[in-house]
Design an enzyme around this catalytic site. Structure first.
Site, short mmCIF file in Angstrom:
data_model
loop_
_atom_site.label_atom_id
_atom_site.label_comp_id
_atom_site.label_asym_id
_atom_site.label_seq_id
_atom_site.Cartn_x
_atom_site.Cartn_y
_atom_site.Cartn_z
N ARG A 100 76.92 -18.19 -40.16
CA ARG A 100 77.04 -18.07 -38.70
C ARG A 100 77.84 -19.25 -38.16
O ARG A 100 77.49 -20.40 -38.41
CB ARG A 100 75.63 -18.05 -38.08
CG ARG A 100 75.67 -18.03 -36.56
CD ARG A 100 74.28 -17.96 -35.94
NE ARG A 100 74.41 -18.17 -34.50
CZ ARG A 100 73.68 -19.01 -33.77
NH1 ARG A 100 72.71 -19.72 -34.34
NH2 ARG A 100 73.89 -19.14 -32.48
N HIS A 145 78.86 -20.74 -27.76
CA HIS A 145 77.83 -21.74 -28.07
C HIS A 145 78.08 -22.96 -27.17
O HIS A 145 78.44 -24.03 -27.63
CB HIS A 145 77.89 -22.11 -29.56
CG HIS A 145 76.63 -22.74 -30.10
ND1 HIS A 145 75.88 -22.18 -31.12
CD2 HIS A 145 75.99 -23.88 -29.76
CE1 HIS A 145 74.84 -22.97 -31.40
NE2 HIS A 145 74.89 -24.01 -30.59
N GLU A 190 71.37 -19.42 -26.80
CA GLU A 190 70.34 -20.14 -26.03
C GLU A 190 70.69 -20.41 -24.58
O GLU A 190 70.86 -21.57 -24.18
CB GLU A 190 70.05 -21.49 -26.71
CG GLU A 190 69.64 -21.38 -28.15
CD GLU A 190 69.22 -22.73 -28.75
OE1 GLU A 190 69.52 -23.77 -28.16
OE2 GLU A 190 68.57 -22.72 -29.79
N ASN A 330 66.08 -18.64 -32.48
CA ASN A 330 66.23 -20.02 -32.95
C ASN A 330 64.88 -20.69 -32.79
O ASN A 330 64.32 -20.71 -31.68
CB ASN A 330 67.26 -20.79 -32.12
CG ASN A 330 68.68 -20.34 -32.40
OD1 ASN A 330 68.92 -19.51 -33.28
ND2 ASN A 330 69.62 -20.90 -31.65
N TYR A 332 62.42 -24.16 -33.91
CA TYR A 332 62.29 -25.46 -34.57
C TYR A 332 60.88 -26.02 -34.53
O TYR A 332 60.42 -26.61 -35.48
CB TYR A 332 63.23 -26.49 -33.90
CG TYR A 332 64.69 -26.23 -34.16
CD1 TYR A 332 65.35 -26.85 -35.21
CD2 TYR A 332 65.41 -25.35 -33.35
CE1 TYR A 332 66.69 -26.61 -35.46
CE2 TYR A 332 66.76 -25.11 -33.60
CZ TYR A 332 67.39 -25.74 -34.66
OH TYR A 332 68.72 -25.49 -34.91
N GLU A 397 68.45 -19.84 -36.44
CA GLU A 397 68.44 -21.28 -36.63
C GLU A 397 67.02 -21.72 -36.92
O GLU A 397 66.08 -21.29 -36.25
CB GLU A 397 68.89 -22.03 -35.35
CG GLU A 397 70.38 -22.00 -35.11
CD GLU A 397 70.77 -22.78 -33.84
OE1 GLU A 397 70.12 -23.79 -33.52
OE2 GLU A 397 71.73 -22.34 -33.18
C1 GBH Z 1 69.78 -25.73 -31.23
O1 GBH Z 1 69.10 -25.79 -30.02
C2 GBH Z 1 71.25 -25.59 -30.96
O2 GBH Z 1 71.61 -24.22 -30.89
C3 GBH Z 1 72.12 -26.32 -31.95
O3 GBH Z 1 73.42 -26.38 -31.48
C4 GBH Z 1 71.54 -27.69 -32.20
O4 GBH Z 1 72.35 -28.49 -33.02
C5 GBH Z 1 70.19 -27.52 -32.83
O5 GBH Z 1 69.36 -26.82 -31.96
C6 GBH Z 1 69.46 -28.83 -33.12
O6 GBH Z 1 69.19 -29.51 -31.92
O7 GBH Z 1 63.06 -32.85 -25.54
O8 GBH Z 1 64.28 -33.20 -23.53
O9 GBH Z 1 65.04 -34.20 -25.60
C7 GBH Z 1 67.78 -26.28 -30.07
C8 GBH Z 1 67.26 -26.37 -28.67
C9 GBH Z 1 67.23 -28.78 -28.45
C10 GBH Z 1 66.00 -27.34 -27.02
C11 GBH Z 1 66.45 -29.95 -27.93
C12 GBH Z 1 65.21 -28.48 -26.52
C13 GBH Z 1 64.93 -30.79 -26.33
C14 GBH Z 1 65.41 -31.71 -25.27
N1 GBH Z 1 66.48 -27.54 -28.35
N2 GBH Z 1 65.90 -29.73 -26.61
S1 GBH Z 1 64.38 -33.08 -24.97
#
Ligand code: GBH
Length: 499
Positions: A100, A145, A190, A330, A332, A397
């Protein structure tokens, strides 16, 4: 005696048959797809080569280096624009089913508009696709993106409804040029992360602070744009490869802080994941009812003449409903959630009804928002399956960040435990998960964290002008998972490790 012998034989027979036919919950289902993911701005570099136009990320990182932890930018990143053949070699070594990646809008359309098509930019993606196909890897193309042309941002970006038209023009060109060879498309990555972090909290480009009304508007326009792109593909281009297209949503897990507080879990889901998902995947369409009434009430309390959540007309509700062939997820990490009353001094928009927190016992990654909670993954897959009638789910993801090292046993431990949770959701709970992709193939530009947080299966040396790639231990682990189509216990490691 004879009957005893018969019984013994019968029992052994039952055991053997059960053993052979029992579902092996550590193996992937037949036809399950395994891949890795990336995005254009995070890996390509060559920000002003091949006649590429300026994107909001070029502008933001050049104007505001202080917003990026290490003051860096994606000008060179992994230099994948020049090194894509090396990347495909690594993918071929892994033997992934798909890769992807996303397309940079301003590389294909330097003016942003569809009046000038940049052949050189287009050729980069065509060559990448050919290289992947020659290696037996399916390209999985994300159209957007987070990196739209800067010129449109000067006109309001996602708060301007014209974005729906501009991105549709761009999408039509991408489909015309690439859909004959591409079977998998994602429309938008997202929306709520971009809308919240880009238009409210200033964590991401375009770095605006428009408050909740700006976020509502951004989401409203992105939802419409997604639907329009879906219809263009469905009506004009699907026939080329009988392909599939869908949206990618970030849904974190939510576990109740207090036993049985299912209201908090549901509220959290509807306000995050459901915001876009309900309009696309539910039978009724539109924003979730609980969100509509909640925002309407808050807006009224604050004296606004109408709800700050824009209304979708019944035409739009119908037009948006059903516009995704799969649920691109996605995922995490997970939050603990609890229902909280609104406090007196709180602004109306600061109140959603739920509060997020973390269990201090959860292991952490390098990113402050990332805790290791595999049970939350199983929970959110189940929630999506229950809410939307068990749609096909593609995990697009999932990954773990650290700050260094090729001996990345914490990443292996994370991925192993999350895949295990996903397989339980499939086998024990009957969820329809059909694909899984690791974020990310390479260490890359991690947005506002710059190069300080690494998600790759492959280490990249960002101080080396050659951007040397070195496979990490997790690459060997994933290679083994793909080759055997199984989670092998020999790799199992203790999961409770803090860094
Ligand atoms: C993905 O989004 C993205 O699609 C990708 O591009 C990115 O590299 C990957 O994650 C890793 O980050 O707690 O206020 O600091 C993940 C989405 C990213 C959403 C972090 C919440 C927290 C911000 N998340 N974000 S904060």
């Amino acid at each position: 005696m004879a009957s005893y012998l018969f019984l013994r034989v019968a029992v052994s027979f039952i055991f053997i048959v059960t053993y052979i036919f029992a579902t092996d919950t550590s193996s992937f289902p037949k036809n399950f797809l395994l891949g890795t993911s990336s995005s254009a701005y995070q890996i390509e570099g060559a920000w002003n080569e091949s006649d590429k136009g300026e994107s909001i990320w070029d502008w933001w990182t050049h104007e505001n280096p202080n917003f990026i932890s290490d003051g860096s930018n994606g000008d060179v990143a992994c230099d994948s624009f020049h090194k894509y053949k090396e990347d495909v070699k690594l993918l071929n070594d892994l033997k992934v089913d798909f890769y992807r990646f996303s397309i940079s809008w301003s590389r294909i359309l330097p003016t942003g508009y569809a009046n000038v098509i940049n052949q050189e930019g287009l050729n980069y993606y065509k060559n990448l696709i050919d290289e992947l196909l020659a290696n037996g890897i399916e390209p999985f193309v994300t159209l957007y993106h987070w990196d739209h042309p800067e010129i449109f941002e000067r006109m309001g970006g996602w708060t301007n409804e014209m974005m729906v038209e501009w991105i549709s023009d761009y999408a039509r060109i991408v489909f015309k040029e690439l859909s004959p060879k591409v079977k998998y498309f994602a429309t938008l990555n997202e929306p709520n992360v971009l809308c919240e972090e880009g238009y409210e909290t200033k964590i991401k480009a375009p770095g605006k602070n428009l408050g909740s009304p700006g976020v509502f508007l951004c989401m409203h326009n992105m939802l419409k744009a997604h639907a329009k792109i879906y219809h263009i593909y469905d009506e004009e281009f699907r026939k080329h490869r009988n392909g599939t297209i869908g949206i990618v949503l970030p849904c974190s897990g939510a576990l109740p802080k207090y036993l049985n507080d299912t209201a908090a879990v549901d509220m959290h889901f509807q306000f995050k994941c459901g915001w876009i998902a309900h309009a696309i995947f539910s039978n009724t369409g539109d924003y979730p009812q609980i969100m509509k009434s909640h925002v309407a009430e808050n807006s009224k309390l604050a004296g606004y003449p109408r709800s700050l959540l824009p209304e979708l007309s019944s035409e739009w509700v119908q037009y948006i409903k059903g516009t995704s062939d799969f649920f691109g997820l996605n995922h995490y990490s997970t939050w603990l959630v609890e229902t909280v009353p609104r406090t007196k001094e709180q602004e109306w928009y600061a109140y959603s009804g739920v509060k997020e927190s973390r269990d201090p016992s959860w292991p952490k990654a390098a990113s402050k928002w990332l805790n290791v909670v595999p049970s939350g993954f199983r929970e959110i897959i189940n929630k999506i399956a229950r809410e939307y009638d068990n749609p096909p789910i593609y995990i697009l993801e999932n990954g773990f960040s650290d700050r260094c090292c090729t001996f990345d046993y914490l990443r292996i431990s994370y991925l192993h435990s999350y895949i295990k949770a996903m397989l339980l959701a499939i086998y024990e709970d009957g969820c329809n998960v059909q694909a899984y992709s690791v974020w990310s193939l390479l260490d890359n530009f991690e947005w506002s964290a710059g190069y300080t947080e690494r998600f790759g299966l492959i280490h990249v040396n960002f101080t080396d002008s050659n951007r040397k790639r070195t496979p990490k231990w997790s690459m060997d682990w994933y290679k083994d998972v793909i080759a055997t189509r199984k989670l092998n216990f020999t790799w199992e490691l203790p999961t409770i490790i803090h860094i």
